[in-house]
Design an enzyme around this catalytic site. Sequence first.
Site, PDB file in Angstrom:
ATOM      1  N   GLU A   1     -25.673  10.320  38.810  1.00 28.97           N
ATOM      2  CA  GLU A   1     -26.232  10.231  40.140  1.00 28.97           C
ATOM      3  C   GLU A   1     -27.637  10.578  39.917  1.00 28.97           C
ATOM      4  OE1 GLU A   1     -25.206   9.048  42.802  1.00 28.97           O
ATOM      5  OE2 GLU A   1     -22.965   8.694  42.259  1.00 28.97           O
ATOM      6  N   SER A   2     -28.832   9.969  40.429  1.00 27.82           N
ATOM      7  CA  SER A   2     -29.947   9.927  40.025  1.00 27.82           C
ATOM      8  C   SER A   2     -30.913  10.254  41.144  1.00 27.82           C
ATOM      9  CB  SER A   2     -30.392   8.837  39.055  1.00 27.82           C
ATOM     10  OG  SER A   2     -30.680   7.663  39.855  1.00 27.82           O
TER      11      SER A   2
ATOM     12  N   THR B   1     -33.920  14.678  32.132  1.00 29.47           N
ATOM     13  CA  THR B   1     -35.038  14.383  33.128  1.00 29.47           C
ATOM     14  C   THR B   1     -36.006  15.509  33.022  1.00 29.47           C
ATOM     15  OG1 THR B   1     -35.690  14.447  35.370  1.00 29.47           O
ATOM     16  CG2 THR B   1     -33.759  15.229  34.918  1.00 29.47           C
ATOM     17  N   ASP B   2     -37.485  15.504  33.404  1.00 33.24           N
ATOM     18  CA  ASP B   2     -38.397  16.510  33.067  1.00 33.24           C
ATOM     19  C   ASP B   2     -38.124  17.263  34.250  1.00 33.24           C
ATOM     20  OD1 ASP B   2     -39.339  14.796  35.114  1.00 33.24           O
ATOM     21  OD2 ASP B   2     -41.187  14.600  34.229  1.00 33.24           O
ATOM     22  N   GLU B   3     -37.272  17.045  35.371  1.00 33.78           N
ATOM     23  CA  GLU B   3     -37.079  17.757  36.573  1.00 33.78           C
ATOM     24  C   GLU B   3     -36.451  19.034  36.368  1.00 33.78           C
ATOM     25  OE1 GLU B   3     -36.417  15.549  40.118  1.00 33.78           O
ATOM     26  OE2 GLU B   3     -37.049  13.583  39.173  1.00 33.78           O
TER      27      GLU B   3
ATOM     28  N   TYR C   1     -30.115  17.755  42.224  1.00 33.44           N
ATOM     29  CA  TYR C   1     -30.218  16.735  41.368  1.00 33.44           C
ATOM     30  C   TYR C   1     -30.467  17.274  40.061  1.00 33.44           C
ATOM     31  CZ  TYR C   1     -32.122  13.275  38.014  1.00 33.44           C
ATOM     32  OH  TYR C   1     -32.541  12.498  37.035  1.00 33.44           O
TER      33      TYR C   1
ATOM     34  N   SER D   1     -28.265  19.942  38.624  1.00 30.97           N
ATOM     35  CA  SER D   1     -27.000  19.409  38.000  1.00 30.97           C
ATOM     36  C   SER D   1     -27.298  18.815  36.647  1.00 30.97           C
ATOM     37  CB  SER D   1     -26.197  18.195  39.041  1.00 30.97           C
ATOM     38  OG  SER D   1     -27.213  17.133  38.927  1.00 30.97           O
ATOM     39  N   LYS D   2     -28.460  18.204  36.515  1.00 35.06           N
ATOM     40  CA  LYS D   2     -28.845  17.645  35.048  1.00 35.06           C
ATOM     41  C   LYS D   2     -29.027  18.763  34.367  1.00 35.06           C
ATOM     42  CE  LYS D   2     -29.636  13.917  33.905  1.00 35.06           C
ATOM     43  NZ  LYS D   2     -29.088  13.028  33.440  1.00 35.06           N
TER      44      LYS D   2
ATOM     45  N   TYR E   1     -44.022  11.046  51.437  1.00 41.33           N
ATOM     46  CA  TYR E   1     -43.613  12.183  51.872  1.00 41.33           C
ATOM     47  C   TYR E   1     -44.871  13.244  51.939  1.00 41.33           C
ATOM     48  CZ  TYR E   1     -38.842  10.665  50.573  1.00 41.33           C
ATOM     49  OH  TYR E   1     -37.676   9.808  50.506  1.00 41.33           O
TER      50      TYR E   1
ATOM     51  N   ARG F   1     -46.585  13.227  39.599  1.00 45.13           N
ATOM     52  CA  ARG F   1     -45.690  12.970  38.631  1.00 45.13           C
ATOM     53  C   ARG F   1     -46.272  12.427  37.404  1.00 45.13           C
ATOM     54  NH1 ARG F   1     -43.339  15.595  41.636  1.00 45.13           N
ATOM     55  NH2 ARG F   1     -41.652  15.333  42.809  1.00 45.13           N
TER      56      ARG F   1
HETATM   57  P1  NAD Z   1     -29.408   4.723  38.027  1.00 43.81           P
HETATM   58  O1  NAD Z   1     -29.063   5.561  39.245  1.00 43.81           O
HETATM   59  O2  NAD Z   1     -30.226   3.759  38.282  1.00 43.81           O
HETATM   60  O3  NAD Z   1     -28.214   4.432  37.179  1.00 43.81           O
HETATM   61  C1  NAD Z   1     -26.963   5.363  37.175  1.00 43.81           C
HETATM   62  C2  NAD Z   1     -25.769   4.458  36.583  1.00 43.81           C
HETATM   63  O4  NAD Z   1     -24.654   5.357  36.323  1.00 43.81           O
HETATM   64  C3  NAD Z   1     -25.259   3.272  37.707  1.00 43.81           C
HETATM   65  O5  NAD Z   1     -25.253   2.382  37.031  1.00 43.81           O
HETATM   66  C4  NAD Z   1     -23.945   3.873  38.113  1.00 43.81           C
HETATM   67  O6  NAD Z   1     -22.994   3.014  38.579  1.00 43.81           O
HETATM   68  C5  NAD Z   1     -23.687   4.633  36.732  1.00 43.81           C
HETATM   69  N1  NAD Z   1     -22.574   5.755  37.262  1.00 43.81           N
HETATM   70  C6  NAD Z   1     -22.839   6.823  38.099  1.00 43.81           C
HETATM   71  N2  NAD Z   1     -21.707   7.549  38.127  1.00 43.81           N
HETATM   72  C7  NAD Z   1     -20.811   7.118  37.176  1.00 43.81           C
HETATM   73  C8  NAD Z   1     -19.722   8.031  36.522  1.00 43.81           C
HETATM   74  N3  NAD Z   1     -19.023   8.753  37.207  1.00 43.81           N
HETATM   75  N4  NAD Z   1     -19.219   7.050  35.494  1.00 43.81           N
HETATM   76  C9  NAD Z   1     -19.570   6.085  34.864  1.00 43.81           C
HETATM   77  N5  NAD Z   1     -20.963   5.757  35.543  1.00 43.81           N
HETATM   78  C10 NAD Z   1     -21.267   6.154  36.484  1.00 43.81           C
HETATM   79  O7  NAD Z   1     -30.087   5.926  37.246  1.00 43.81           O
HETATM   80  P2  NAD Z   1     -31.251   5.640  36.139  1.00 43.81           P
HETATM   81  O8  NAD Z   1     -32.446   5.842  36.856  1.00 43.81           O
HETATM   82  O9  NAD Z   1     -31.061   4.405  35.218  1.00 43.81           O
HETATM   83  O10 NAD Z   1     -31.147   7.161  35.356  1.00 43.81           O
HETATM   84  C11 NAD Z   1     -30.276   7.049  33.817  1.00 43.81           C
HETATM   85  C12 NAD Z   1     -30.170   8.488  33.489  1.00 43.81           C
HETATM   86  O11 NAD Z   1     -31.721   8.668  32.851  1.00 43.81           O
HETATM   87  C13 NAD Z   1     -29.681   9.320  34.239  1.00 43.81           C
HETATM   88  O12 NAD Z   1     -29.106  10.385  33.645  1.00 43.81           O
HETATM   89  C14 NAD Z   1     -31.052  10.246  34.906  1.00 43.81           C
HETATM   90  O13 NAD Z   1     -30.946  11.455  35.021  1.00 43.81           O
HETATM   91  C15 NAD Z   1     -31.826  10.001  33.421  1.00 43.81           C
HETATM   92  N6  NAD Z   1     -33.572   9.957  34.063  1.00 43.81           N
HETATM   93  C16 NAD Z   1     -33.790   8.960  35.139  1.00 43.81           C
HETATM   94  C17 NAD Z   1     -35.117   8.991  35.136  1.00 43.81           C
HETATM   95  C18 NAD Z   1     -35.809   7.787  36.194  1.00 43.81           C
HETATM   96  O14 NAD Z   1     -37.100   7.943  36.481  1.00 43.81           O
HETATM   97  N7  NAD Z   1     -35.136   7.086  36.763  1.00 43.81           N
HETATM   98  C19 NAD Z   1     -36.225   9.744  34.413  1.00 43.81           C
HETATM   99  C20 NAD Z   1     -35.740  10.593  33.563  1.00 43.81           C
HETATM  100  C21 NAD Z   1     -34.288  10.798  33.270  1.00 43.81           C
HETATM  101  P1  TYD Z   2     -38.413   9.303  43.497  1.00 39.79           P
HETATM  102  O1  TYD Z   2     -38.864   7.944  43.033  1.00 39.79           O
HETATM  103  O2  TYD Z   2     -37.306   9.690  44.459  1.00 39.79           O
HETATM  104  O3  TYD Z   2     -38.515  10.130  42.096  1.00 39.79           O
HETATM  105  P2  TYD Z   2     -38.100  11.942  41.970  1.00 39.79           P
HETATM  106  O4  TYD Z   2     -37.964  12.499  43.094  1.00 39.79           O
HETATM  107  O5  TYD Z   2     -37.052  11.927  40.859  1.00 39.79           O
HETATM  108  O6  TYD Z   2     -39.480  12.264  41.247  1.00 39.79           O
HETATM  109  O7  TYD Z   2     -39.724   9.988  43.937  1.00 39.79           O
HETATM  110  C1  TYD Z   2     -40.810  10.013  43.302  1.00 39.79           C
HETATM  111  C2  TYD Z   2     -42.068  10.738  44.242  1.00 39.79           C
HETATM  112  O8  TYD Z   2     -42.448   9.983  45.395  1.00 39.79           O
HETATM  113  C3  TYD Z   2     -41.625  12.024  44.638  1.00 39.79           C
HETATM  114  O9  TYD Z   2     -42.609  12.955  44.706  1.00 39.79           O
HETATM  115  C4  TYD Z   2     -41.165  11.731  46.046  1.00 39.79           C
HETATM  116  C5  TYD Z   2     -42.149  10.573  46.349  1.00 39.79           C
HETATM  117  N1  TYD Z   2     -41.461   9.786  47.593  1.00 39.79           N
HETATM  118  C6  TYD Z   2     -42.232   9.414  48.914  1.00 39.79           C
HETATM  119  O10 TYD Z   2     -43.057   9.947  49.191  1.00 39.79           O
HETATM  120  N2  TYD Z   2     -41.705   8.284  49.344  1.00 39.79           N
HETATM  121  C7  TYD Z   2     -40.562   7.903  49.415  1.00 39.79           C
HETATM  122  O11 TYD Z   2     -40.141   7.036  50.281  1.00 39.79           O
HETATM  123  C8  TYD Z   2     -39.901   8.018  48.277  1.00 39.79           C
HETATM  124  C9  TYD Z   2     -38.445   7.579  47.913  1.00 39.79           C
HETATM  125  C10 TYD Z   2     -40.375   9.134  47.336  1.00 39.79           C
END
Ligand code: NAD
Ligand code: TYD
Length: 353
Positions: free
Chosen positions: A83-84, A133-135, A159, A162-163, A216, A223
């Site tokens: 969950e992301s 993630t860097d978070e 989030y 949990s990561k 927001y 970021r």
């Molecule tokens: P996303 O939410 O787009 O995709 C997550 C995928 O995982 C989905 O396809 C979902 O169906 C699947 N999933 C969720 N729960 C599941 C479960 N219990 N079993 C099997 N599949 C399940 O996320 P994303 O942005 O592609 O992120 C992928 C990974 O990278 C995550 O671990 C996230 O923490 C990490 N990450 C994301 C970012 C970012 O900017 N998006 C940056 C750094 C790290």
């Molecule tokens: P997001 O894409 O949700 O990633 P993360 O919170 O994991 O960094 O958000 C990126 C940044 O943008 C974060 O500082 C929250 C901000 N944000 C807005 O200002 N407006 C929005 O509608 C959303 C979704 C995010």
Amino acid sequence: MTLLVTGGAGFIGSNFVLDWLAQSDEPVVDLDALTYAGNLQNLASLEGDARHVFVHGDIGDRALLDRLLAEHRPRAVLHFAAESHVDRSIHGPGAFIKTNIEGTFTLLEATRAYWSTLQGDAKAALRFHHVSTDEVYGSLTPDAPAFTESHPYAPNSPYSASKAASDHLVRAWHHTYGLPVLTTNCSNNYGPFHFPEKLIPLMIVNALAGKPLPIYGDGLQVRDWLYVGDHCSAIRAVLARGQVGEVYNIGGWNEMPNRDIVHTVCALLDELRPSSEGPYARLITHVKDRPGHDRRYAIDARKIERELGWRPAETFASGIRKTVMWYLDHADWVANVQSGGYRDWLATNYTAR
Ligand code: NAD
Ligand code: TYD
């Protein structure tokens, strides 16, 4: 040789699978629960491709994991499933605990049991690559140095907590049981197939629909932004050459405040799809801030460059232009996501066969 990828129907996972199969014939078994964030249309170009085996299932299902590992005997597990979305974690943290912590635990245990059955070279070669993630490092003050791999953990959202917990489990499974793990902590990604609840795709699709662009708070939260294809190439480098038990931070050397990101998106849309109503920036609105909103993330990506020779190929200017153009060229993908139609894809494309 086979990879087991979890979460391969999500944003980064699907980009990884597509990029992988564009450069390698090594098959991918793709396990995804298809939550709201999983979209099989991302993988439509792999239809009929025997190198891609999609399995609809949950990483928390131990029996399924045992069966998949025994049947496909992967040489690596690449763990993207999670969950992301931070805002969703604030409204409902339970799913984050379940998938990100308990799910990772179950995947680690299943991989450990499978690894213990391997011998010789196969045992030595196995990798469990945890995508994080860097978070997990928390928030930086404006002048503080960027996150290195030894930065203390200080997660602030459900989030990121949990990561962080999942990162600790992965580390412990290496130190206690010797499981050959790799962990990468990456900054904010953007690019094709990004679900339009996250900042950049939300701004693109809202602008095109003439809807408000919600920033927001003051929009000065910073970021680091990395094009998703660069994240995928970094993961390939770490999988190929990373030292077992090590952590690698991945970043784009591109810190930007949210406000500037939104203005950049608006300016690109003004150029590529001008609106008769005037510049898209007219749609920007400031809304109430996210609770516990981290002020700044920044990645020091020198370790992965020094040790593995990886650097991002895209600049922010080139990556964001590609991204905006992708959304303009894929109105059908956006429409299906917005209508929920993408969720019928499984039934339409698979059950009905
Ligand atoms: P996303 O939410 O787009 O995709 C997550 C995928 O995982 C989905 O396809 C979902 O169906 C699947 N999933 C969720 N729960 C599941 C479960 N219990 N079993 C099997 N599949 C399940 O996320 P994303 O942005 O592609 O992120 C992928 C990974 O990278 C995550 O671990 C996230 O923490 C990490 N990450 C994301 C970012 C970012 O900017 N998006 C940056 C750094 C790290
Ligand atoms: P997001 O894409 O949700 O990633 P993360 O919170 O994991 O960094 O958000 C990126 C940044 O943008 C974060 O500082 C929250 C901000 N944000 C807005 O200002 N407006 C929005 O509608 C959303 C979704 C995010």
